[in-house]
Design a protein around this motif. Structure first.
Motif, PDB file in Angstrom:
ATOM      1  N   THR A 173      34.404  31.119  44.347  1.00 39.02           N
ATOM      2  CA  THR A 173      35.292  30.428  43.404  1.00 39.02           C
ATOM      3  C   THR A 173      35.225  31.056  42.021  1.00 39.02           C
ATOM      4  N   MET A 174      34.006  31.346  41.561  1.00 37.98           N
ATOM      5  CA  MET A 174      33.848  31.940  40.232  1.00 37.98           C
ATOM      6  C   MET A 174      34.460  33.338  40.176  1.00 37.98           C
ATOM      7  N   LEU A 175      34.256  34.118  41.233  1.00 32.36           N
ATOM      8  CA  LEU A 175      34.806  35.471  41.247  1.00 32.36           C
ATOM      9  C   LEU A 175      36.324  35.462  41.261  1.00 32.36           C
ATOM     10  N   VAL A 176      36.908  34.589  42.090  1.00 32.77           N
ATOM     11  CA  VAL A 176      38.369  34.532  42.175  1.00 32.77           C
ATOM     12  C   VAL A 176      38.956  34.068  40.846  1.00 32.77           C
ATOM     13  N   ALA A 177      38.374  33.001  40.266  1.00 32.13           N
ATOM     14  CA  ALA A 177      38.879  32.486  38.988  1.00 32.13           C
ATOM     15  C   ALA A 177      38.773  33.547  37.892  1.00 32.13           C
ATOM     16  N   GLU A 178      37.641  34.263  37.863  1.00 30.11           N
ATOM     17  CA  GLU A 178      37.449  35.279  36.821  1.00 30.11           C
ATOM     18  C   GLU A 178      38.393  36.452  37.003  1.00 30.11           C
ATOM     19  N   SER A 179      38.623  36.848  38.243  1.00 35.39           N
ATOM     20  CA  SER A 179      39.524  37.973  38.485  1.00 35.39           C
ATOM     21  C   SER A 179      40.968  37.617  38.158  1.00 35.39           C
ATOM     22  N   LEU A 180      41.332  36.321  38.335  1.00 39.65           N
ATOM     23  CA  LEU A 180      42.685  35.897  37.992  1.00 39.65           C
ATOM     24  C   LEU A 180      42.883  35.830  36.485  1.00 39.65           C
ATOM     25  N   LEU A 181      41.838  35.433  35.767  1.00 36.83           N
ATOM     26  CA  LEU A 181      41.923  35.366  34.311  1.00 36.83           C
ATOM     27  C   LEU A 181      41.862  36.748  33.671  1.00 36.83           C
ATOM     28  N   ASN A 182      41.169  37.679  34.348  1.00 38.25           N
ATOM     29  CA  ASN A 182      41.016  39.046  33.824  1.00 38.25           C
ATOM     30  C   ASN A 182      41.378  40.039  34.922  1.00 38.25           C
ATOM     31  N   PRO A 183      42.661  40.232  35.191  1.00 36.10           N
ATOM     32  CA  PRO A 183      43.101  41.062  36.324  1.00 36.10           C
ATOM     33  C   PRO A 183      42.545  42.473  36.319  1.00 36.10           C
ATOM     34  N   GLY A 184      42.290  43.027  35.148  1.00 41.22           N
ATOM     35  CA  GLY A 184      41.824  44.408  35.086  1.00 41.22           C
ATOM     36  C   GLY A 184      40.322  44.560  35.109  1.00 41.22           C
ATOM     37  N   LEU A 185      39.621  43.497  35.424  1.00 41.06           N
ATOM     38  CA  LEU A 185      38.163  43.531  35.330  1.00 41.06           C
ATOM     39  C   LEU A 185      37.531  44.368  36.433  1.00 41.06           C
ATOM     40  N   GLY A 186      38.177  44.404  37.609  1.00 37.73           N
ATOM     41  CA  GLY A 186      37.648  45.218  38.697  1.00 37.73           C
ATOM     42  C   GLY A 186      36.318  44.738  39.225  1.00 37.73           C
ATOM     43  N   LEU A 187      36.302  43.536  39.783  1.00 33.29           N
ATOM     44  CA  LEU A 187      35.046  42.957  40.250  1.00 33.29           C
ATOM     45  C   LEU A 187      34.668  43.384  41.672  1.00 33.29           C
ATOM     46  N   GLY A 188      35.573  44.093  42.354  1.00 30.66           N
ATOM     47  CA  GLY A 188      35.383  44.355  43.775  1.00 30.66           C
ATOM     48  C   GLY A 188      34.013  44.882  44.150  1.00 30.66           C
ATOM     49  N   TRP A 189      33.580  45.962  43.485  1.00 31.81           N
ATOM     50  CA  TRP A 189      32.321  46.577  43.892  1.00 31.81           C
ATOM     51  C   TRP A 189      31.111  45.780  43.404  1.00 31.81           C
ATOM     52  N   HIS A 190      31.326  44.817  42.486  1.00 31.06           N
ATOM     53  CA  HIS A 190      30.223  43.991  42.005  1.00 31.06           C
ATOM     54  C   HIS A 190      29.910  42.815  42.944  1.00 31.06           C
ATOM     55  N   ILE A 191      30.863  42.486  43.819  1.00 28.98           N
ATOM     56  CA  ILE A 191      30.715  41.270  44.628  1.00 28.98           C
ATOM     57  C   ILE A 191      29.445  41.278  45.484  1.00 28.98           C
TER      58      ILE A 191
END
Length: 492
Positions: A173-191
């Motif tokens: 939930t936190m990852l999805v919400a953060e990625s939606l608020l910051n589309p360019g953050l690039g969280l994929g490899w951090h998951i």
């Protein structure tokens, strides 16, 4: 005026007290209708809310999130405290897979289903993440309150999974919400790294705090027995707070700490169990009533056409398919897999998580909250009402003895050299119909009390043990195995 100041407080306590009483008394309906008790509490909250009979205005998502988190901490701690470590060891691997890969798989399938019926990508991902985990409060309440005795592996898998799968849903939930608020953050490899950090820190600190608190409780001498319960509450609070501050999973930590403490020797153990069981029930009632207050029934009617198909898809397709895939390597019989897949009850956790996107300011978050609430209600009514019926149809009931009508317990500030064990005299046992003085008990052991129906029987040498008796035996640890050979497994 100062003289009128107590009036608002009195009104608040009156409303709170009446809601608690109505909720608890209404919960008796669950015994007859098979409705999960949590839904009764939710319904009371909705009736008391802005669009209900009482008309209490409440739309504070931040307060709901904080109070809901506190309630979940107490519920998870109590669940762990009452979970035997032998049960955890037996189902650790399958429960761990369900609590991690199972949550991810459920979230993915539910997101796909939402997208297929017209949800945007953002809404689909949020719904999938928020509603992906089962709820410990709902599962504990239904399984332990339904009156049915499941086979140990099935019940243990459901309980341990529900206690351990909240961290993954929180992370998603936190990852999805953060990625939606910051589309360019690039969280994929951090998951993967974040998941490993959350679970590793949460599990390690939960065990550390649990063992540390256990030693502290044993070494501390307090004048009042009730202060030990306060110490245990402090340990539960720290077990959540410390890992959370260190980027770990507080929910996993508090569950692990509860298991460690519950399986150790503690002063006033029985009293501590009762106190924290009461706290868990109070938390459950308060939390579900409060979450019910947040809901506007008119908004539920608006989203019903899209939320109902999603709820049915999650219950009938997504959860069973993911459970079947996850349990394939562990060779569970098909009927056990079917039951575990069906009894994936949702409850407070998805609703509390649904407040997080609202607080984060995610677009359409309030609509997501209403949809998740609808999914929880439908996903609890359908499986929850069939828990007992399906267990009988699939022949998954365990041949456990009936609970004794009276319970004999020993309260002690320090561990004693011996324990009081309770046994049910089944007609198939060799001691059934045998006099006590003919049973070769060890010299240091003795039958102390017999509960026969509504009668308490004082044991004499010539007293004959009858089928259906509940027999209390004092024994030392070294004699336990021999006594169990004659009297079977002790009652829990």
């Amino acid at each position: 005026m100062l003289s009128q100041e107590p009036i608002p407080t009195a009104i608040l306590l009156a409303v709170f007290g009446l809601m608690l009483l109505v909720s608890v008394l209404s919960s008796r309906a669950t015994e007859r209708l098979g409705v999960p008790v949590a839904l009764i509490f939710l319904g009371i909250g909705m009736l008391a809310g802005s669009e209900g009979i009482v008309g209490i205005p409440f739309e504070d998502y931040r307060l709901a999130y904080r109070l809901g988190t506190i309630a979940l901490v107490l519920i998870l701690f109590d669940g762990g405290f009452n979970t035997p470590i032998s049960m955890v060891r037996r189902v650790a691997a399958p429960a761990a897979v369900l609590a991690t890969l199972g949550v991810v798989g459920t979230a993915a399938l539910l997101a796909l289903g939402a997208h297929l019926i017209g949800f945007s990508t953002a809404e689909s991902l949020l719904v999938g993440a928020v509603a992906s985990s089962t709820d410990a409060a709902a599962v504990f309440a239904v399984l332990r309150g339904s009156g049915i005795h499941l086979r140990r592996r099935v019940g243990a898998t459901l309980e341990v999974e529900s206690g351990a799968n909240d961290p993954m849903a929180v992370i998603l939930t936190m990852l999805v919400a953060e990625s939606l608020l910051n589309p360019g953050l690039g969280l994929g490899w951090h998951i993967p790294a974040m998941i490993a950090l959350q679970l590793g820190v949460g599990g390690a600190l939960g065990a550390t705090i649990g063992f540390g608190a256990r030693e502290l409780l044993m070494r501390t001498r307090l004048q009042a027995g009730g202060l030990y319960a306060v110490m245990l509450l402090g340990a539960a609070s720290l077990a959540y707070a410390v890992p959370t501050l260190l980027q770990g999973s507080g929910f996993l930590s508090v569950y692990v700490a509860g298991i460690v403490l519950g399986n150790g020797k503690l002063p006033y153990r029985v009293g501590l169990q009762r106190v924290h069981d009461a706290l868990a029930w109070l938390s459950q009632v308060t939390m579900f009533v409060m979450l019910g207050l947040l809901v506007f029934p008119s908004r539920l009617l608006e989203i019903a056409p899209v939320a109902l198909p999603l709820a049915l898809f999650l219950t009938v397709v997504a959860r069973p398919v993911v459970v079947w895939i996850c349990l394939l390597p562990f060779r569970y019989p098909g009927r056990e897999v079917a039951y575990i897949g069906w009894v994936g009850l949702r409850g407070a956790v998805p609703i509390v998580l649904a407040t997080f996107p609202v607080l984060a300011g995610t677009s359409g978050a309030e609509r997501i909250f209403d949809i998740v609430f609808f999914i929880v209600v439908i996903g609890s009514i359908i499986p929850g009402a069939t828990v007992s019926w399906l267990a009988r149809r699939l022949r998954l009931e365990a041949a456990d003895p009936p609970a004794p009508p009276a319970v004999l317990e020993i309260e002690s500030m320090q561990p004693l050299n011996g324990e009081l064990l309770s046994f049910y005299v089944d007609e198939a046992l060799p001691v059934a119909g045998v006099r006590i003085d003919e049973i070769p008990l060890p010299e240091s052991s003795a039958v102390t009390l017999i509960v026969r129906g509504a009668e308490l029987v004082a044991p004499r040498p010539n007293t004959v043990l009858q089928p259906g008796d509940h027999v209390y035996v004092f024994a030392h640890e070294e004699d336990r195995a021999l006594i169990q050979l004659m009297l079977g497994r002790p009652e829990s």
